[in-house]
Design an enzyme around this catalytic site. Structure first.
Site, short mmCIF file in Angstrom:
data_model
loop_
_atom_site.label_atom_id
_atom_site.label_comp_id
_atom_site.label_asym_id
_atom_site.label_seq_id
_atom_site.Cartn_x
_atom_site.Cartn_y
_atom_site.Cartn_z
N ASN A 25 49.28 -26.06 24.75
CA ASN A 25 48.67 -26.77 23.96
C ASN A 25 48.91 -27.48 22.63
OD1 ASN A 25 46.49 -27.89 26.35
ND2 ASN A 25 46.06 -25.39 26.16
N CYS A 33 51.47 -26.60 32.48
CA CYS A 33 50.54 -27.52 32.30
C CYS A 33 50.62 -27.49 30.87
CB CYS A 33 49.46 -27.59 32.36
SG CYS A 33 47.93 -28.52 31.60
N ASP A 51 50.50 -22.79 30.85
CA ASP A 51 49.67 -24.45 29.32
C ASP A 51 50.38 -23.97 28.36
OD1 ASP A 51 48.85 -26.48 29.19
OD2 ASP A 51 46.38 -25.90 29.07
N ASP A 75 45.98 -34.68 31.44
CA ASP A 75 43.77 -34.54 31.13
C ASP A 75 42.97 -35.39 31.92
OD1 ASP A 75 45.17 -31.94 30.68
OD2 ASP A 75 44.79 -31.59 28.68
#
Length: 733
Positions: free
Chosen positions: A480, A526, A478, A548
């Site tokens: 973010n 991601c 991920d 998401d």
């Protein structure tokens, strides 16, 4: 496929099965012009295309009006500051502080196969299935060579383009702009199709008119971004799936980008795609080389549907390298929406036991297992197991999950660091920042400067140690937050403009090392959902978390925009809890399963707490996954209806390459009173074959392919909003 140089006319011809791309060398100075890209034409006619250029304007004939030539000539790769006032391909600053550059023909090379792009993701091919043309252009005054590369692939109507810059002067040069693709063409009533969005609503399709000047999208966030996607298309008939000319372009890159079209005063169009010029300046010392990322060009004369098939086939066969690209992925359950940070070994084991009873094949442990991570304010960078949660350590947990009968996967966010972490306290300078400036936080975290060798090695070392410590078969990687406060303690002041691109190269290097050290690992990328859903990441991972937002109805629009470019097998799609955690919508469990089926398929919920009726439906959904996955993974995707357009219902189809099987997914988003059954018309069936029609496993008759395509299939009115139906067509032997 074929590539050839017609020496007497100084013409280059690039051919795929159905398209031609023609360039030519013009004038004594060797200007490289673009003359044609479209439906296949005869090579014997190529010299005719030179008549596009009025000879009275060439500099050798009329140098007093040199600017008239430069400002309208269809350059294959234009320079800057020499008399062409349209958008530029390359901009430089030389040792004298000047910025003029004009690139002219020097040499070329045609060969079978395709070379790798050093440090970058790119399409691949061998001597049997691909050919490449390299054309060297040079500015002898500046001392810069640009090598344009074009590759084609057997049976695929696409061209892969890239540019390599070489400093052949004795002094340093600065690249201030380096587009990977430029394309000059005439306007034929085109519109621009792009994909926009934000967190939880990525890749929304937008079509706009092209006015004079520049119409473009870009990201300078350090990632391809939620906001805009590194894709664009010129469309002639709006978003028609079957009609009109379409020119599609996808950037094989995951960082900053720019993509757009410039319309001149002469109604010509100049298309461009490459690294965003904002936050970019690359120093080339004498002898240095800079390689720009690759662009995939894709022409269709049969609407968006043909463009989509070309992208899907190219990415499946010449971009995705993972051994999983040709395999069913394990049906997983992720604990994020089930527990968020509130979990321990006992909760995970309880989920695993119930999941195994339902036929689920893997448990993925998401955020919260490391450091002191009980919320999102701490511990990124401290990649050590929290044994207060994971009692007895990671290997003990993984062994227990394996003993239950499930594989095990894990979540990490390797590129980030929390201010409240042991790592930050020890190495605050490891975060990307500008000295003396209050750094911008996002999700209360900073970005690690992985361009620095010691940071890179630390990050990779922690990933490797975790994955080596237990039988971990899946990693969700991920990212973010976006980049800001661009500054690196490891770069000199004359190289700070290189940070964003160097950062992306470091991400690629980390993932490349990862999949080489762990060749059987299933890697899923991601970035806050879909902020790095791009062709660049597919080179390293066969699937990417699509968004998401897991609500099945929101996913209709998200997955429509995604599947316009990318194969369905790359879309991370899960059945999640209701009311949905993002929008609060309550959707039938069946609909959630049917929509997720056109992706990687998995679950994002607490299986120990969902209604018994929903839990009882899981084995049937998994059976459907195994039944249809090969079709989803390898078949051709067709858009039959668009909820985005009609605001009532959605329908898409996946057809086996030989036309013998097809799966239609129909979603009635809004119920309506006193209506009639809808007619859905399949595509790409064999006209002469008889097909059995199955609606949600119920036999509904049989008909010839030609009848089904022309008369359609009647879909009954479903009772209520958000209802779905699977229609399976199977040819009789």
């Amino acid at each position: 496929m074929d590539i050839r140089y017609i020496e007497k006319d100084r013409i280059f011809v690039i051919e795929t099965d159905n398209t031609s791309y023609v360039m030519g060398i013009v004038d004594e100075e060797g200007f490289l012009g673009h003359f044609y890209y479209g439906d296949k034409i005869g090579s014997e006619d190529s010299s005719y295309l030179l008549s596009i250029i009025d000879p009275q304007y060439t500099p050798s004939s009329n140098n007093r009006d040199r600017s008239s030539f430069l400002d309208r000539f269809p350059f294959e790769y234009p320079g800057s500051n020499v008399g062409d006032y349209r958008n530029t391909g390359v901009e430089i600053t030389d040792a004298n502080g000047n910025g003029s550059i004009s690139l002219c023909y020097e040499s070329h090379n045609i060969y079978k196969g395709k070379k790798e792009l050093e440090g970058l993701p790119a399409t691949f091919g061998n001597e049997n299935d691909s050919m490449t043309l390299e054309i060297s252009l040079v500015d002898k005054v500046v001392g810069l060579r640009a090598v344009l590369s074009y590759s084609v692939f057997e049976g695929i109507d696409a061209i892969a383009r890239s540019v390599r810059f070489e400093n052949i002067s004795s002094e340093a040069l600065f690249l201030n702009k380096a587009m990977s693709m430029m394309l000059d063409m005439e306007d034929e009533a085109y519109q621009l199709l792009t994909l926009h969005g934000s967190w939880a609503r990525e890749r929304m399709m937008e079509i706009r008119n092209i006015g004079y000047g520049d119409t473009f999208v870009e990201s300078f966030r350090g990632e391809s971004s939620h906001q805009f996607h590194p894709f664009m298309a010129l469309v002639q008939d709006g978003d028609s799936q079957d009609n009109g000319k379409v020119y599609g372009f996808s950037f094989v890159y995951s960082g900053n980008f720019q993509a757009g079209v410039c319309k001149s005063q002469f109604d010509s169009l100049r298309l461009y795609m490459g690294i965003c010029e904002k936050n970019f300046c690359w120093k080339l010392d004498s002898g240095d080389v800079f390689t720009a990322p690759e662009v995939i060009m894709n022409y269709s004369s049969a609407g968006l549907g043909k463009m989509t098939h070309t992208f899907h086939d190219l990415f499946r066969n010449h971009l995705i390298r993972s051994p999983y690209k040709d395999k069913e992925r394990p049906v997983l359950i992720n604990n994020w929406e089930a527990t968020y940070f509130d979990f321990d070994s006992e909760k995970l084991i309880a989920i695993a036991r119930q999941a195994q009873k339902s036929g689920i094949e893997m448990l993925v442990m998401d955020d919260g297992w490391f450091g002191e991570r009980n919320d999102d304010n701490t511990s990124l960078g401290d990649w050590y197991v929290n044994e207060n949660k994971i009692k007895g350590g990671l290997k003990k947990l993984v062994d227990e999950v394996n003993a239950i009968g499930l594989k095990f996967g894990i979540w990490m966010e390797p590129e980030m660091i929390s201010p409240a972490s042991k790592l930050y306290k020890a190495h605050p300078d490891w975060a990307i920042s500008v000295p003396g400036r209050e750094a911008c936080r996002s999700r209360n975290q900073f970005v690690l400067d992985i361009t620095r060798e010691e940071v890179f090695e630390y990050v990779y070392g922690r990933i490797k140690d975790i994955l080596s410590s237990a039988n971990i078969e899946y990693l969700k990687w991920d990212m973010n937050r976006q980049l800001s406060d661009l500054g690196s303690a490891a770069l000199g002041k004359d190289r700070q403009g290189e940070l964003s691109h160097r950062y992306m190269l470091a991400v690629y290097a980390l993932q490349d090392r990862l999949i080489k050290d762990f060749p059987n690992l299933l890697l899923e990328n991601c970035s806050g959902g879909g902020a790095r859903y791009d062709a660049g990441m597919l080179y390293y991972s066969p699937q990417i978390w699509c968004s998401d937002d897991t609500d099945a109805i929101e996913r209709l629009k998200i997955q429509e925009g995604t599947s316009l470019v990318f194969p369905l097998s790359t879309m991370g799609a899960h059945v999640s809890d209701c009311p949905n955690h993002t929008v609060g919508r309550i959707t039938p469990f069946k609909t959630r399963g049917d929509v997720a089926l056109s992706g990687t398929f998995g679950y994002e919920l607490d299986i120990t707490k969902i209604p018994a009726e929903d839990r009882a439906a899981i084995p049937g959904q998994i059976a459907n996954y195994h039944k249809y996955n090969e079709l989803v993974r390898k078949g051709d995707y067709y858009r039959l209806a668009s909820y985005r357009q009609n605001h009532e219902y959605d329908a898409w189809m996946i057809t086996q390459k030989d036309g013998r099987k097809a799966l239609i997914t129909y979603v009635q988003v809004v119920a309506f009173p006193n209506g009639k059954r809808r007619i859905i018309k399949p595509k790409a069936l064999d006209d002469s074959r008889i097909y059995e029609i199955w609606q949600d496993d119920n036999y509904a008759g049989a008909a010839k392919g030609t009848t089904l395509k022309n008369a359609g299939i009647a879909v009954p009115i479903l009772n209520g909003d958000y209802r779905s139906m699977l229609i399976y067509l199977v040819a009789k032997e």
